[in-house]
Scaffold this motif. Sequence first.
Motif, PDB file in Angstrom:
ATOM      1  N   UNK A   1     -13.350   0.339  -0.933  1.00 50.78           N
ATOM      2  CA  UNK A   1     -12.890   0.466  -2.171  1.00 50.78           C
ATOM      3  C   UNK A   1     -13.659   1.331  -3.091  1.00 50.78           C
ATOM      4  N   UNK A   2     -12.953   2.188  -3.918  1.00 49.59           N
ATOM      5  CA  UNK A   2     -13.691   3.047  -4.632  1.00 49.59           C
ATOM      6  C   UNK A   2     -13.738   2.536  -6.020  1.00 49.59           C
ATOM      7  N   UNK A   3     -15.182   2.149  -6.423  1.00 52.87           N
ATOM      8  CA  UNK A   3     -15.473   1.473  -7.563  1.00 52.87           C
ATOM      9  C   UNK A   3     -16.406   2.356  -8.402  1.00 52.87           C
ATOM     10  N   UNK A   4     -15.792   2.803  -9.783  1.00 52.60           N
ATOM     11  CA  UNK A   4     -16.550   3.630 -10.619  1.00 52.60           C
ATOM     12  C   UNK A   4     -16.495   2.850 -12.161  1.00 52.60           C
ATOM     13  N   UNK A   5     -17.813   3.079 -12.674  1.00 51.56           N
ATOM     14  CA  UNK A   5     -17.716   2.232 -13.921  1.00 51.56           C
ATOM     15  C   UNK A   5     -16.823   3.048 -15.153  1.00 51.56           C
ATOM     16  N   UNK A  25      -6.975   4.685 -12.843  1.00 50.94           N
ATOM     17  CA  UNK A  25      -8.019   3.654 -12.888  1.00 50.94           C
ATOM     18  C   UNK A  25      -7.255   2.312 -12.577  1.00 50.94           C
ATOM     19  N   UNK A  26      -6.366   1.960 -12.749  1.00 57.54           N
ATOM     20  CA  UNK A  26      -5.587   0.603 -12.837  1.00 57.54           C
ATOM     21  C   UNK A  26      -5.211   0.402 -11.274  1.00 57.54           C
ATOM     22  N   UNK A  27      -5.142   1.342 -10.375  1.00 57.90           N
ATOM     23  CA  UNK A  27      -4.941   1.010  -9.144  1.00 57.90           C
ATOM     24  C   UNK A  27      -6.274   0.822  -8.264  1.00 57.90           C
ATOM     25  N   UNK A  28      -5.935  -0.106  -7.018  1.00 52.66           N
ATOM     26  CA  UNK A  28      -7.195  -0.360  -6.257  1.00 52.66           C
ATOM     27  C   UNK A  28      -6.994   0.872  -5.058  1.00 52.66           C
ATOM     28  N   UNK A  29      -7.940   1.692  -5.218  1.00 52.45           N
ATOM     29  CA  UNK A  29      -7.999   2.638  -4.207  1.00 52.45           C
ATOM     30  C   UNK A  29      -9.107   2.795  -3.085  1.00 52.45           C
ATOM     31  N   UNK A  44       0.864  -1.224  -0.014  1.00 52.10           N
ATOM     32  CA  UNK A  44      -0.033   0.193  -0.066  1.00 52.10           C
ATOM     33  C   UNK A  44       0.906   1.328  -0.284  1.00 52.10           C
ATOM     34  N   UNK A  45       0.531   2.182  -0.558  1.00 50.80           N
ATOM     35  CA  UNK A  45       0.801   3.629  -0.549  1.00 50.80           C
ATOM     36  C   UNK A  45      -0.241   4.373   0.201  1.00 50.80           C
ATOM     37  N   UNK A  75      -0.319   8.645  -9.331  1.00 48.37           N
ATOM     38  CA  UNK A  75       0.045   8.251 -10.790  1.00 48.37           C
ATOM     39  C   UNK A  75       1.507   7.547 -10.906  1.00 48.37           C
ATOM     40  N   UNK A  76       2.300   8.133 -10.241  1.00 49.41           N
ATOM     41  CA  UNK A  76       3.646   7.800 -10.445  1.00 49.41           C
ATOM     42  C   UNK A  76       4.343   6.784  -9.415  1.00 49.41           C
ATOM     43  N   UNK A  77       3.264   6.008  -8.662  1.00 49.31           N
ATOM     44  CA  UNK A  77       3.921   5.140  -7.504  1.00 49.31           C
ATOM     45  C   UNK A  77       3.899   3.654  -8.068  1.00 49.31           C
ATOM     46  N   UNK A  78       4.785   2.824  -7.579  1.00 49.57           N
ATOM     47  CA  UNK A  78       4.601   1.313  -8.035  1.00 49.57           C
ATOM     48  C   UNK A  78       3.601   0.803  -7.503  1.00 49.57           C
TER      49      UNK A  78
END
Length: 307
Positions: free
Chosen positions: A285-289, A75-79, A21-22, A51-54
């Motif tokens: 978890x933030x889920x947006x279509x 959008x590719x990250x789990x937030x 996690x970050x 956006x710039x973290x691994x």
Amino acid sequence: MPSTVREYQDAILKAKKEKGFAILAHTYQSPEIVEVADFTGDSFALSKKAMGITEKNVLMCGVRFMAETVKLLSPEKRVLLAAPDAGCPMAEQFVREEIEDYRADHPDVLVVCYVNTTTDLKRACDVCVTSASALDIMRKLPTDREILFIPDCNLGAYVQAAYPDRKITLWRGGCPVHAAISKEETVAAKAKHPTAKLLVHPECKPDVTALADYIGSTSGIMKYAAESDAKEFIIGTEISVVWHLSYRFPDTKFYPLSKNLVCRNMRLTSLPDVLAAVKGEGGEEIVLDEATMKEARVCIDKMIELG
Ligand code: SF4
């Protein structure tokens, strides 16, 4: 189970490493949360950092629209939002349908929204701004178009004052924390600390900002204080900024403009919330279509293009 601040912090640091996690903490978070964060800053700065973290997992310690903005940009990250009940009353003041109705009657309007808006509302807007970028972005927008500036009429009034010839329509939205500060309180604070510089956020009302030595975003206020030779400041934004500045500059005096400058939603995140989230036992978890994200990104991308 941990039972002290230090034990919670140690457990969070261990779990976030194990789980990848970050942790992002908005500047208005309390010091014990800022201490375990990878990044601290205002909402858009945090979104750009993410956006710039691994790390694939990002935990937002702040309010919901901030976690949504992170998701929109990554959008590719789990937030995750650490405290699911933490909302922002200003962000939720208007709904998309109100903007669409206004557009139907004013087809030439450009809708400019503060980043403090829901994802759904952003779908109906043309350009997003932050409190730090609002003046600069306004300068780059066509001068012959009406601007509907939402949701904060105080930030909007600050923009209008800088561009008196522009047609800017404001609605009656605003931050209930900053807008609650009165001119009388401000005059009294200045009288109590006559040599202190007054630094205020543009979410405060115009009769308060008119008394300030500096008007700017939270990061702008912190930068101004860091670079100034002055030794006393009255801080006209969320009270946590007084704490953070006092830690960084122990020889300088920082006074809150009002003891009521407390965002209850920002105070909802606790160390147990953070630990539960990074262990996979809490948070939301933030889920947006995809369609929603695509539409809401338009105004953010425009901000990035113009900013
Ligand atoms: S300080 Fe105001 S704008 Fe910021 S999260 Fe709290 S209510 Fe929303």
